[in-house]
Design a protein around this motif. Structure first.
Motif, PDB file in Angstrom:
ATOM      1  N   TYR A 154      41.461  -5.301  50.728  1.00  0.00           N
ATOM      2  CA  TYR A 154      41.323  -5.452  49.350  1.00  0.00           C
ATOM      3  C   TYR A 154      41.200  -7.259  49.290  1.00  0.00           C
ATOM      4  N   LYS A 155      40.477  -7.711  50.269  1.00  0.00           N
ATOM      5  CA  LYS A 155      40.699  -9.369  50.211  1.00  0.00           C
ATOM      6  C   LYS A 155      39.919  -9.809  48.811  1.00  0.00           C
ATOM      7  N   GLU A 156      38.660  -9.364  48.483  1.00  0.00           N
ATOM      8  CA  GLU A 156      38.147  -9.794  47.354  1.00  0.00           C
ATOM      9  C   GLU A 156      38.796  -9.727  46.233  1.00  0.00           C
ATOM     10  N   GLU A 157      39.366  -8.441  46.017  1.00  0.00           N
ATOM     11  CA  GLU A 157      40.025  -8.227  44.857  1.00  0.00           C
ATOM     12  C   GLU A 157      41.342  -8.955  44.538  1.00  0.00           C
ATOM     13  N   PHE A 158      41.990  -9.191  45.899  1.00  0.00           N
ATOM     14  CA  PHE A 158      43.037 -10.074  45.877  1.00  0.00           C
ATOM     15  C   PHE A 158      42.957 -11.416  45.249  1.00  0.00           C
ATOM     16  N   GLU A 159      41.870 -12.081  45.958  1.00  0.00           N
ATOM     17  CA  GLU A 159      41.409 -13.531  45.641  1.00  0.00           C
ATOM     18  C   GLU A 159      41.096 -13.428  44.136  1.00  0.00           C
TER      19      GLU A 159
END
Length: 320
Positions: free
Chosen positions: A231-236
């Motif tokens: 979920y890297k993109e969502e977390f950022e």
């Protein structure tokens, strides 16, 4: 004759002074005392400031020495070293309050933390930390101070969150902890009723606090990274959207107003939702109604629309 009159006036003056002193002493002994956990910043600090300004005596729980000294400098405030995860500090706090001799009328379970992590990626250690502070913390503090609250027929207020009703991406651990306080409040309220103790929960929306700032600091200190997360993109996007700086949100004075009502109102409510905008209130109430519809949808004794409205009218009448 004049001498007798003068003596009479002197005697009357002395009596008035004595009455004044006695009333002042009685007023001091009747000053209601409240313990606030997590009082060093944000909502906890605002509650401490407001209650002490109103003339109540506040035992302000904090962990850092610098915060303890700052709180101790406030009028009507005595700071207490208090980590809600440590029984030795909790027991010491109980003894401190007992020795002060004021008793304890109110308890505000405010100390809390937040971790925003995908549920399929959260480490058990991090989940334990979330639940230890937000669930076991109020449990420990309430259990320890319950005898004093029962003696005073006082109040127990917990700071929940609309996240105890709402949840979403990455909010799982935090919402789990706050949803637990819903059940905790309802059960405790029934159990304490026989002692004349009122129990309630204040559920804020988004207000200015340091909860996200503390989250980011903990992530950095524990080397928590989402570089390899699914979920890297969502977390950022979440972190950039919320950010550690929540100063754009309203001052939490509305929350401290609700806490004061919960503690001292002649007719306290079980729940106080406090939100800075109509939108947040709408999201929360809509979610409650959505859950009602979902529960009713497939059950054997399903209610139709008219029956649901009749139930709603009955519940509304109970709250008037």
């Amino acid at each position: 004759m004049k001498s007798h009159s003068r003596n009479a006036y002197i005697a009357l003056f002395i009596c008035l002074i004595a009455v004044f002193v006695i009333n002042a002493q009685e007023s001091n002994t009747k000053q209601k005392a409240v313990l606030v956990t997590g009082a060093s910043s944000g909502i906890g600090l605002k509650i401490t400031e407001q209650l002490s300004d109103r003339g109540y005596f506040v035992y302000a729980g904090a962990r850092k020495q610098s915060d303890l000294e700052r709180l101790n400098a406030m009028e009507n405030v005595q700071s207490i070293k208090l980590d809600v995860t440590k029984w030795d500090e909790i027991n010491a706090a109980v003894e401190t309050v007992k020795k002060e001799g004021r008793g304890l009328y109110g308890l505000v379970n405010n100390a809390g933390v937040a971790i925003f992590i995908p549920l399929i990626e959260v480490e058990e250690e991090d989940l334990d930390f979330q639940l230890d502070v937000n669930i076991y913390g109020p449990y420990r503090i309430t259990k320890a101070f319950a005898p004093m609250i029962i003696e005073s027929k006082g109040r127990i207020t917990t700071i929940g969150s609309i996240s105890g009703i709402l949840s979403g991406q990455f909010f799982g651990p935090y919402s789990m902890s706050k949803h637990a306080m819903e059940a905790y409040t309802d059960a405790l309220a029934v159990e304490m009723k026989k002692f004349g103790v009122e129990v309630n929960i204040v559920e804020p929306g988004n207000y200015n606090s340091k909860i996200v700032e503390s989250l980011v600091k903990r992530m950095k200190s524990n080397d928590i990274s989402y570089e390899n997360s699914l979920y890297k993109e969502e977390f950022e996007g979440l972190i950039s959207g919320y950010g550690a700086d929540r100063s754009r949100f309203k001052d939490p004075s509305e929350v401290s107003d609700a806490v004061e009502k919960a503690l001292f109102s002649d007719n306290p409510k079980r729940r106080y939702m406090v939100v800075p905008s109509e939108a947040e209130g709408n999201w929360t109430i809509t979610q409650i109604m959505r859950e009602m519809v979902q529960l009713n949808e497939n059950q054997a004794y399903k209610y139709d629309r008219d029956a649901l409205i009749e139930i709603l009218d009955k519940v509304l009448a109970e709250t008037e």
